[in-house]
Scaffold this active site. Structure first.
Site, PDB file in Angstrom:
ATOM      1  N   SER A 129     -74.647 -21.844 -17.304  1.00  0.00           N
ATOM      2  CA  SER A 129     -74.579 -22.703 -18.483  1.00  0.00           C
ATOM      3  C   SER A 129     -74.959 -24.138 -18.147  1.00  0.00           C
ATOM      4  CB  SER A 129     -73.141 -22.681 -19.032  1.00  0.00           C
ATOM      5  OG  SER A 129     -72.959 -23.691 -19.998  1.00  0.00           O
ATOM      6  N   TYR A 153     -63.915 -23.989 -17.098  1.00  0.00           N
ATOM      7  CA  TYR A 153     -64.925 -22.987 -17.512  1.00  0.00           C
ATOM      8  C   TYR A 153     -66.247 -23.297 -16.817  1.00  0.00           C
ATOM      9  CZ  TYR A 153     -68.933 -21.417 -20.106  1.00  0.00           C
ATOM     10  OH  TYR A 153     -70.170 -20.911 -20.424  1.00  0.00           O
ATOM     11  N   LYS A 157     -68.456 -21.350 -13.605  1.00  0.00           N
ATOM     12  CA  LYS A 157     -69.890 -21.009 -13.597  1.00  0.00           C
ATOM     13  C   LYS A 157     -70.550 -21.564 -12.339  1.00  0.00           C
ATOM     14  CE  LYS A 157     -70.415 -18.901 -17.627  1.00  0.00           C
ATOM     15  NZ  LYS A 157     -70.853 -17.497 -17.720  1.00  0.00           N
TER      16      LYS A 157
HETATM   17  C1  WQD Z   1     -72.148 -29.051 -30.033  1.00  0.00           C
HETATM   18  C2  WQD Z   1     -72.036 -30.408 -30.717  1.00  0.00           C
HETATM   19  C3  WQD Z   1     -69.842 -31.373 -30.665  1.00  0.00           C
HETATM   20  C4  WQD Z   1     -67.993 -28.307 -33.230  1.00  0.00           C
HETATM   21  C5  WQD Z   1     -70.279 -25.629 -25.406  1.00  0.00           C
HETATM   22  C6  WQD Z   1     -70.012 -25.240 -23.982  1.00  0.00           C
HETATM   23  C7  WQD Z   1     -71.220 -24.561 -23.408  1.00  0.00           C
HETATM   24  C8  WQD Z   1     -71.592 -23.390 -24.270  1.00  0.00           C
HETATM   25  C9  WQD Z   1     -71.906 -23.894 -25.674  1.00  0.00           C
HETATM   26  C10 WQD Z   1     -70.479 -21.368 -23.552  1.00  0.00           C
HETATM   27  C11 WQD Z   1     -71.187 -31.404 -29.948  1.00  0.00           C
HETATM   28  C12 WQD Z   1     -70.253 -31.052 -32.095  1.00  0.00           C
HETATM   29  C13 WQD Z   1     -68.900 -29.028 -32.475  1.00  0.00           C
HETATM   30  C14 WQD Z   1     -67.418 -28.890 -34.396  1.00  0.00           C
HETATM   31  C15 WQD Z   1     -68.695 -30.886 -33.994  1.00  0.00           C
HETATM   32  N1  WQD Z   1     -70.544 -22.445 -24.328  1.00  0.00           N
HETATM   33  N2  WQD Z   1     -69.240 -30.296 -32.858  1.00  0.00           N
HETATM   34  N3  WQD Z   1     -67.792 -30.170 -34.726  1.00  0.00           N
HETATM   35  O1  WQD Z   1     -69.891 -28.428 -26.546  1.00  0.00           O
HETATM   36  O2  WQD Z   1     -72.458 -28.563 -26.425  1.00  0.00           O
HETATM   37  O3  WQD Z   1     -71.289 -26.588 -25.458  1.00  0.00           O
HETATM   38  O4  WQD Z   1     -70.697 -24.506 -26.154  1.00  0.00           O
HETATM   39  O5  WQD Z   1     -71.284 -20.988 -22.751  1.00  0.00           O
HETATM   40  O6  WQD Z   1     -70.921 -24.098 -22.104  1.00  0.00           O
HETATM   41  O7  WQD Z   1     -69.772 -26.424 -23.235  1.00  0.00           O
HETATM   42  O8  WQD Z   1     -71.357 -26.882 -27.926  1.00  0.00           O
HETATM   43  O9  WQD Z   1     -71.282 -26.188 -30.288  1.00  0.00           O
HETATM   44  O10 WQD Z   1     -69.108 -26.877 -29.143  1.00  0.00           O
HETATM   45  O11 WQD Z   1     -70.804 -28.611 -29.726  1.00  0.00           O
HETATM   46  O12 WQD Z   1     -69.008 -32.047 -34.322  1.00  0.00           O
HETATM   47  O13 WQD Z   1     -66.572 -28.288 -35.120  1.00  0.00           O
HETATM   48  O14 WQD Z   1     -71.397 -30.241 -31.978  1.00  0.00           O
HETATM   49  O15 WQD Z   1     -69.150 -32.613 -30.595  1.00  0.00           O
HETATM   50  O16 WQD Z   1     -71.764 -32.696 -30.104  1.00  0.00           O
HETATM   51  P1  WQD Z   1     -71.221 -27.754 -26.583  1.00  0.00           P
HETATM   52  P2  WQD Z   1     -70.579 -27.067 -29.309  1.00  0.00           P
END
Ligand code: WQD
Length: 344
Positions: A129, A153, A157
């Site tokens: 990841s 997490y 990885k």
């Molecule tokens: C994306 C953007 C949030 C939810 C994570 C893991 C990564 C992979 C993918 C497993 C950010 C914003 C999110 C919400 C929001 N997972 N957001 N409101 O954090 O980049 O990655 O998920 O493999 O390993 O780290 O993805 O989709 O959670 O967030 O504003 O309800 O959306 O702040 O900017 P992220 P995400």
């Protein structure tokens, strides 16, 4: 050439799409899954989409007591390689339960490695990841970027990547690709498989999709004061079908290369999309309103990250082709047809 691949976590969101692409490319697939965060219906639908029978072993890879059964099944399947996706993946939960995350994620990988070693199947694609990059690099990030995950997490990885590199150093017959996923979203065009998170979605796209379908009232945007073009977080969203095809390309590369070793490869689009841009795109695709409020920043979030994808292009002859609108349209098609996921 037809090969026989084990896909751990093959009933999951990314795993099911990988199985569809492997089966569609003519390979035989054995899914190993304990359905702790997936559904047997997904395996049935993989068969429905591809018209191919998928073998299944329902077992918890992380329980060492299951090692004999896994060794026996992988050997009997006569596997030539594997894609390892099974594991725990909720960032916030990993902060609360670090020992469980290291125990499950590392033991699952070690059990699979033992079974592959026993079967002489020394080709492995590992689901890593972009979270391993933490907030340590300017984007676009390439594979030589500094690593240092910001949560258990992500560290699990990173530790598994290092374990795989040590194994490939000790035994030159191993050919391993650590695929560093950026942000997988979307669904197969059939609308029959897709993301089906347990409980409240942690990730942006499934949450937006549940707002669009009326399952959630509104989206909370975690911060609009980041140093980005519109103040909201920027990520490299990649269509899950592009991502799955990257796995087939990686396995093809491992079959052809004479070079042993373990190599890190980014799978992303090379572009960044902000939260507000994602919301606007999803509104276009669904023709539904997506109410939102600005909430405080989420602990551990970074402002911006997107991939340098040149290695995947040069080495695997692979690149993502689907657009943000494709991702939203396919994600919406899945969500609208399956408002409760696989739970009918
Ligand atoms: C994306 C953007 C949030 C939810 C994570 C893991 C990564 C992979 C993918 C497993 C950010 C914003 C999110 C919400 C929001 N997972 N957001 N409101 O954090 O980049 O990655 O998920 O493999 O390993 O780290 O993805 O989709 O959670 O967030 O504003 O309800 O959306 O702040 O900017 P992220 P995400």
């Amino acid at each position: 050439m037809t090969e026989k691949f084990v896909v751990t976590g093959g009933a999951g969101y990314i795993g099911s799409h990988v199985c569809v692409e492997l089966a569609s490319a003519g390979h035989d697939v054995l899914v190993i899954d304990d359905f702790s965060n997936s559904h047997p219906e997904a395996v049935r639908r993989i068969q429905e989409i591809t018209g191919v029978d998928i073998s299944l072993l329902e077992v918890d890879l992380a329980n060492p007591a299951n090692l004999p059964k896994v060794i026996e099944s992988v050997g009997a399947f006569d596997a030539t390689g594997a894609v390892h996706l099974a594991g725990l993946k909720a960032v916030g939960e990993s902060v609360e339960q670090p020992a469980r995350y290291y125990d499950v994620n590392i033991n699952a990988a070690l059990t699979l490695l033992r079974a592959l070693e026993n079967a002489g199947a020394k080709k492995l694609v590992f689901s890593s990841s972009a979270t391993v990059y933490g907030d340590l690099n300017e984007s676009p990030v390439n594979e030589t970027g500094a690593t240092g995950a910001a949560n258990p997490y992500g560290r699990s990885k990173l530790f598994i990547e290092e374990i795989l590199k040590d194994i490939a150093t000790a035994d030159k017959d191993w050919r391993i690709a650590n695929l560093r996923y950026f942000n997988p979203v979307g669904a197969h065009s059939s609308g029959r498989i897709g993301e089906d998170p347990n409980g409240v979605p942690n990730n942006l796209f499934p949450f937006i999709a549940q707002v669009a379908v009326g399952k959630r009232d509104k989206l909370r945007i975690f911060g609009d004061d980041y140093p980005t073009r519109d103040g909201t977080g920027v990520r490299d969203y990649i269509h899950v079908v592009d991502l799955a095809r990257g796995h087939v390309a990686a396995l093809d590369y491992l079959a052809e290369t004479k070079q042993g070793g373990a190599i890190d490869i980014n799978l992303g689009t090379g572009g960044g999309v902000s939260v507000k841009e994602a919301v606007a795109a999803f509104k276009r695709a669904s023709n539904r309103d997506i109410p939102f409020e600005i909430a405080p920043r989420r602990e551990g979030d970074i402002a911006e990250i997107y991939a340098d994808t040149s290695l995947a292009k040069d080495l695997l002859n692979w690149r993502a082709t689907k657009t943000l609108d494709d991702m939203c349209a396919d994600h919406w098609h899945w969500q609208r047809n399956n408002p409760n996921g696989f739970k009918s």
